[in-house]
Design an enzyme around this catalytic site. Structure first.
Site, PDB file in Angstrom:
ATOM      1  N   THR A   8       0.850  -1.190   0.000  1.00  0.00           N
ATOM      2  CA  THR A   8       0.000   0.000   0.000  1.00  0.00           C
ATOM      3  C   THR A   8       0.883   1.236   0.000  1.00  0.00           C
ATOM      4  O   THR A   8       1.783   1.356   0.826  1.00  0.00           O
ATOM      5  CB  THR A   8      -0.902   0.041   1.253  1.00  0.00           C
ATOM      6  OG1 THR A   8      -0.085   0.007   2.421  1.00  0.00           O
ATOM      7  CG2 THR A   8      -1.910  -1.076   1.265  1.00  0.00           C
TER       8      THR A   8
ATOM      9  N   ASN B 208       1.483   4.681   1.081  1.00  0.00           N
ATOM     10  CA  ASN B 208       0.944   5.546   2.149  1.00  0.00           C
ATOM     11  C   ASN B 208       1.057   7.010   1.746  1.00  0.00           C
ATOM     12  O   ASN B 208       2.025   7.410   1.108  1.00  0.00           O
ATOM     13  CB  ASN B 208       1.704   5.300   3.446  1.00  0.00           C
ATOM     14  CG  ASN B 208       1.417   3.933   4.034  1.00  0.00           C
ATOM     15  OD1 ASN B 208       1.416   2.925   3.321  1.00  0.00           O
ATOM     16  ND2 ASN B 208       1.167   3.887   5.331  1.00  0.00           N
TER      17      ASN B 208
ATOM     18  N   GLU C 274      -3.645   4.710   3.290  1.00  0.00           N
ATOM     19  CA  GLU C 274      -2.828   3.901   2.386  1.00  0.00           C
ATOM     20  C   GLU C 274      -3.642   3.362   1.222  1.00  0.00           C
ATOM     21  O   GLU C 274      -4.791   2.980   1.378  1.00  0.00           O
ATOM     22  CB  GLU C 274      -2.141   2.776   3.143  1.00  0.00           C
ATOM     23  CG  GLU C 274      -2.966   2.209   4.287  1.00  0.00           C
ATOM     24  CD  GLU C 274      -2.277   1.073   5.012  1.00  0.00           C
ATOM     25  OE1 GLU C 274      -1.671   0.221   4.346  1.00  0.00           O
ATOM     26  OE2 GLU C 274      -2.378   1.022   6.240  1.00  0.00           O
TER      27      GLU C 274
HETATM   28  P1  ADP Z   1       4.924   0.933   3.641  1.00  0.00           P
HETATM   29  O1  ADP Z   1       4.468   0.476   4.970  1.00  0.00           O
HETATM   30  O2  ADP Z   1       6.203   1.691   3.680  1.00  0.00           O
HETATM   31  O3  ADP Z   1       3.846   1.664   2.906  1.00  0.00           O
HETATM   32  P2  ADP Z   1       4.347  -1.404   2.004  1.00  0.00           P
HETATM   33  O4  ADP Z   1       4.816  -2.786   2.314  1.00  0.00           O
HETATM   34  O5  ADP Z   1       2.912  -1.086   2.199  1.00  0.00           O
HETATM   35  O6  ADP Z   1       5.261  -0.406   2.821  1.00  0.00           O
HETATM   36  O7  ADP Z   1       4.777  -1.134   0.505  1.00  0.00           O
HETATM   37  C1  ADP Z   1       4.363   0.022  -0.110  1.00  0.00           C
HETATM   38  C2  ADP Z   1       5.233   0.457  -1.266  1.00  0.00           C
HETATM   39  O8  ADP Z   1       5.254  -0.538  -2.290  1.00  0.00           O
HETATM   40  C3  ADP Z   1       4.603   1.695  -1.900  1.00  0.00           C
HETATM   41  O9  ADP Z   1       5.051   2.886  -1.280  1.00  0.00           O
HETATM   42  C4  ADP Z   1       5.092   1.577  -3.320  1.00  0.00           C
HETATM   43  O10 ADP Z   1       6.339   2.215  -3.446  1.00  0.00           O
HETATM   44  C5  ADP Z   1       5.272   0.084  -3.552  1.00  0.00           C
HETATM   45  N1  ADP Z   1       4.234  -0.567  -4.380  1.00  0.00           N
HETATM   46  C6  ADP Z   1       4.527  -1.491  -5.339  1.00  0.00           C
HETATM   47  N2  ADP Z   1       3.414  -1.913  -5.934  1.00  0.00           N
HETATM   48  C7  ADP Z   1       2.361  -1.262  -5.358  1.00  0.00           C
HETATM   49  C8  ADP Z   1       0.948  -1.276  -5.580  1.00  0.00           C
HETATM   50  N3  ADP Z   1       0.389  -2.084  -6.512  1.00  0.00           N
HETATM   51  N4  ADP Z   1       0.171  -0.469  -4.820  1.00  0.00           N
HETATM   52  C9  ADP Z   1       0.728   0.316  -3.878  1.00  0.00           C
HETATM   53  N5  ADP Z   1       2.061   0.381  -3.629  1.00  0.00           N
HETATM   54  C10 ADP Z   1       2.894  -0.401  -4.356  1.00  0.00           C
HETATM   55  N1  RBF Z   2      -6.419  -3.250   8.488  1.00  0.00           N
HETATM   56  C1  RBF Z   2      -7.227  -3.582   9.527  1.00  0.00           C
HETATM   57  O1  RBF Z   2      -6.776  -3.674  10.654  1.00  0.00           O
HETATM   58  N2  RBF Z   2      -8.586  -3.806   9.351  1.00  0.00           N
HETATM   59  C2  RBF Z   2      -9.159  -3.732   8.116  1.00  0.00           C
HETATM   60  O2  RBF Z   2     -10.378  -3.932   8.001  1.00  0.00           O
HETATM   61  C3  RBF Z   2      -8.321  -3.396   6.990  1.00  0.00           C
HETATM   62  N3  RBF Z   2      -8.833  -3.318   5.743  1.00  0.00           N
HETATM   63  C4  RBF Z   2      -8.025  -2.998   4.702  1.00  0.00           C
HETATM   64  C5  RBF Z   2      -8.547  -2.926   3.412  1.00  0.00           C
HETATM   65  C6  RBF Z   2      -7.760  -2.604   2.326  1.00  0.00           C
HETATM   66  C7  RBF Z   2      -8.350  -2.529   0.960  1.00  0.00           C
HETATM   67  C8  RBF Z   2      -6.364  -2.341   2.528  1.00  0.00           C
HETATM   68  C9  RBF Z   2      -5.479  -2.006   1.381  1.00  0.00           C
HETATM   69  C10 RBF Z   2      -5.832  -2.416   3.798  1.00  0.00           C
HETATM   70  C11 RBF Z   2      -6.637  -2.740   4.893  1.00  0.00           C
HETATM   71  N4  RBF Z   2      -6.126  -2.822   6.185  1.00  0.00           N
HETATM   72  C12 RBF Z   2      -6.936  -3.147   7.241  1.00  0.00           C
HETATM   73  C13 RBF Z   2      -4.781  -2.296   6.469  1.00  0.00           C
HETATM   74  C14 RBF Z   2      -3.691  -3.309   6.558  1.00  0.00           C
HETATM   75  O3  RBF Z   2      -3.622  -3.760   7.875  1.00  0.00           O
HETATM   76  C15 RBF Z   2      -2.434  -2.529   6.159  1.00  0.00           C
HETATM   77  O4  RBF Z   2      -2.461  -2.302   4.774  1.00  0.00           O
HETATM   78  C16 RBF Z   2      -1.180  -3.214   6.566  1.00  0.00           C
HETATM   79  O5  RBF Z   2      -1.065  -3.182   7.950  1.00  0.00           O
HETATM   80  C17 RBF Z   2       0.038  -2.525   5.962  1.00  0.00           C
HETATM   81  O6  RBF Z   2       0.170  -1.213   6.379  1.00  0.00           O
HETATM   82 MG    MG Z   3       1.874   0.842   3.017  1.00  0.00          MG
END
Ligand code: ADP
Ligand code: RBF
Ligand code: MG
Length: 183
Positions: A30, A32, A117
């Site tokens: 995701t 952020n 995110e």
């Molecule tokens: P963080 O906790 O730092 O956000 P994540 O494990 O959620 O780490 O990874 C997020 C990063 O992955 C984003 O900031 C982006 O650079 C990259 N990324 C790669 N593919 C995707 C995607 N399909 N959607 C969102 N982020 C993506």
């Molecule tokens: N985290 C939760 O604790 N509860 C949720 O219901 C929840 N729903 C999510 C739905 C979507 C579409 C996404 C992308 C994330 C969601 N998350 C939720 C957040 C998830 O815990 C988070 O993306 C990871 O912790 C990485 O930051």
């Molecule tokens: Mg993220």
């Protein structure tokens, strides 16, 4: 079905570092954004929960250097530094893509700070920390929940993605793809 007011809500932001769990724990990265950009967007009272819409990324690929985790408090994100490359985000640069967005405290993880995110439904070649991200938030899917297991959380997110794709294929939503905001 067209977007219902207050949607569409447009957010012009940039990608920052998060907890680094999305990819490692869930296999669902995701991007952020600063939660303040979400709060300023005009969504009523910055309501937490899961949203869907479109996203457009532009800029160059960038990685994140994480400094040591604060040992005493795993509920706070580590301090980070973005290292920008010169590699353009191809082929996704400038393309409007489906997204799901989670805003709130992630009850499953019990975060002490809110996060906003975005998971973009697209396979990127690399990470794009620091890139510009434009969002059209088009609707609300559900409230944040707690889950019994990581697997249950992943399954629910997959369900959110399925719903988002379904909604976005409808005419009233699809036309936002070509709106002036994304030009
Ligand atoms: P963080 O906790 O730092 O956000 P994540 O494990 O959620 O780490 O990874 C997020 C990063 O992955 C984003 O900031 C982006 O650079 C990259 N990324 C790669 N593919 C995707 C995607 N399909 N959607 C969102 N982020 C993506
Ligand atoms: N985290 C939760 O604790 N509860 C949720 O219901 C929840 N729903 C999510 C739905 C979507 C579409 C996404 C992308 C994330 C969601 N998350 C939720 C957040 C998830 O815990 C988070 O993306 C990871 O912790 C990485 O930051
Ligand atoms: Mg993220």
């Amino acid at each position: 079905m067209p977007p219902v007011l207050p949607y569409p809500v447009f957010i012009d932001s940039h990608v920052i570092g998060g907890f680094g769990r999305g990819s490692s724990d869930l296999g669902i990265p995701t991007a952020n954004i600063p939660p303040s950009d979400f709060l300023a967007s005009g969504i009523p009272k910055g309501q937490t929960g899961i949203y869907f819409g479109f996203a457009k990324i532009s800029g160059t690929y960038g990685t994140l250097v994480r400094h040591a985790l604060p040992e005493d408090d795993a509920s706070k994100p580590p301090s980070t530094e973005i290292v920008q490359t010169e590699k353009p985000i191809l082929p996704a640069d400038g393309i409007v893509l489906p997204m799901v967005m989670s805003v709130g405290w992630n009850p499953f993880y019990g975060n002490s700070e809110p996060s906003a995110e975005v998971h973009i439904v697209h396979k990127f070649a690399d990470q794009f920390y620091g890139a510009d991200i434009k969002l059209a938030v088009l609707g609300y899917i559900r409230a944040e929940k707690n889950f019994e297991s990581v697997e249950a959380l992943i399954e629910e997110i997959m369900n959110d993605i399925r719903k988002a794709k379904e909604y976005l294929a409808e005419d009233g939503f699809k036309q936002i793809e070509s709106s002036e905001f994304f030009k």
